[in-house]
Write an enzyme that holds these catalytic residues in place. Sequence first.
Site, PDB file in Angstrom:
ATOM      1  N   TYR A   1      32.824-122.644 -72.229  1.00 13.79           N
ATOM      2  CA  TYR A   1      32.449-123.515 -71.301  1.00 13.79           C
ATOM      3  C   TYR A   1      32.642-123.017 -70.002  1.00 13.79           C
ATOM      4  O   TYR A   1      31.505-123.286 -69.120  1.00 13.79           O
ATOM      5  CB  TYR A   1      33.423-124.851 -71.531  1.00 13.79           C
ATOM      6  CG  TYR A   1      33.380-125.540 -72.844  1.00 13.79           C
ATOM      7  CD1 TYR A   1      32.121-126.241 -73.007  1.00 13.79           C
ATOM      8  CD2 TYR A   1      34.274-125.472 -73.719  1.00 13.79           C
ATOM      9  CE1 TYR A   1      32.104-126.913 -74.330  1.00 13.79           C
ATOM     10  CE2 TYR A   1      34.092-126.116 -74.996  1.00 13.79           C
ATOM     11  CZ  TYR A   1      32.919-126.947 -75.237  1.00 13.79           C
ATOM     12  OH  TYR A   1      33.020-127.255 -76.541  1.00 13.79           O
TER      13      TYR A   1
ATOM     14  N   GLU B   1      26.468-118.940 -89.072  1.00  4.64           N
ATOM     15  CA  GLU B   1      25.710-118.184 -88.123  1.00  4.64           C
ATOM     16  C   GLU B   1      26.655-116.771 -88.271  1.00  4.64           C
ATOM     17  O   GLU B   1      26.081-115.656 -88.214  1.00  4.64           O
ATOM     18  CB  GLU B   1      25.756-118.548 -86.892  1.00  4.64           C
ATOM     19  CG  GLU B   1      24.881-119.763 -86.773  1.00  4.64           C
ATOM     20  CD  GLU B   1      24.363-120.193 -85.423  1.00  4.64           C
ATOM     21  OE1 GLU B   1      24.823-119.657 -84.352  1.00  4.64           O
ATOM     22  OE2 GLU B   1      23.691-121.008 -85.030  1.00  4.64           O
TER      23      GLU B   1
ATOM     24  N   CYS C   1      24.584-126.191 -78.874  1.00  2.46           N
ATOM     25  CA  CYS C   1      25.935-126.452 -78.200  1.00  2.46           C
ATOM     26  C   CYS C   1      27.043-126.187 -78.910  1.00  2.46           C
ATOM     27  O   CYS C   1      28.078-125.919 -78.541  1.00  2.46           O
ATOM     28  CB  CYS C   1      25.873-127.991 -77.696  1.00  2.46           C
ATOM     29  SG  CYS C   1      25.434-129.241 -79.067  1.00  2.46           S
ATOM     30  N   HIS C   2      26.902-126.122 -80.367  1.00  6.29           N
ATOM     31  CA  HIS C   2      27.924-125.799 -81.048  1.00  6.29           C
ATOM     32  C   HIS C   2      28.391-124.169 -81.006  1.00  6.29           C
ATOM     33  O   HIS C   2      29.695-123.693 -81.355  1.00  6.29           O
ATOM     34  CB  HIS C   2      27.615-125.875 -82.626  1.00  6.29           C
ATOM     35  CG  HIS C   2      26.451-124.895 -83.324  1.00  6.29           C
ATOM     36  ND1 HIS C   2      25.038-125.349 -83.103  1.00  6.29           N
ATOM     37  CD2 HIS C   2      26.167-123.793 -83.730  1.00  6.29           C
ATOM     38  CE1 HIS C   2      24.309-124.445 -83.272  1.00  6.29           C
ATOM     39  NE2 HIS C   2      25.028-123.591 -83.639  1.00  6.29           N
TER      40      HIS C   2
ATOM     41  N   ASN D   1      24.088-133.620 -75.176  1.00  6.84           N
ATOM     42  CA  ASN D   1      22.989-132.627 -75.518  1.00  6.84           C
ATOM     43  C   ASN D   1      22.128-133.343 -76.591  1.00  6.84           C
ATOM     44  O   ASN D   1      22.449-133.839 -77.742  1.00  6.84           O
ATOM     45  CB  ASN D   1      23.226-131.158 -76.471  1.00  6.84           C
ATOM     46  CG  ASN D   1      22.057-130.393 -76.785  1.00  6.84           C
ATOM     47  OD1 ASN D   1      20.990-130.801 -76.706  1.00  6.84           O
ATOM     48  ND2 ASN D   1      22.426-129.618 -77.410  1.00  6.84           N
TER      49      ASN D   1
END
Length: 155
Positions: A85, A143, A116-117, A108
């Site tokens: 952040y 991911e 945003c994850h 979002n």
Amino acid sequence: MRLVVDAPIGPLGVELDGDTVVGVRFGAALPTSSHDHPVVAELAGYFTGTVTDFTVPVDVRGGSAFERAVWEQIALIPYGEMRTYGAIATALGEPGAARAVGTACNRNPVPVLVPCHRVVGAGGKMVGFGGGLERKRILLELEARVSLAQSWGLS
């Protein structure tokens, strides 16, 4: 038009304006009919690790100028990577605005598609996510696993 995509993190409600995705929501009720929009195939591919970049048109609507700037920064985070952040706040020229970045992430309108994850707390700590930390963990692990397999030439 609204459709629901079944996903390993629970059903995703997808709102369309024509062919453009304008909203994604967690925990939508599953419909009885199927839809043939490309976002369905792209999300399915994302969750199986074959899609790492979405190509469906997305229109991120609403939000303040700061929120839109945060969403633009989030969209730049490569698949399999994370930013804090604070790093996003600094990139926006507002180094003290990490909490405001977190609020913008929570607002979002198209999570997963605008990832945003991939935004984490200082030191990589997993904090905050509008879909819940368990969903965030699943998305980040997916991911990481796919990125590792790609870098080793296993995919």
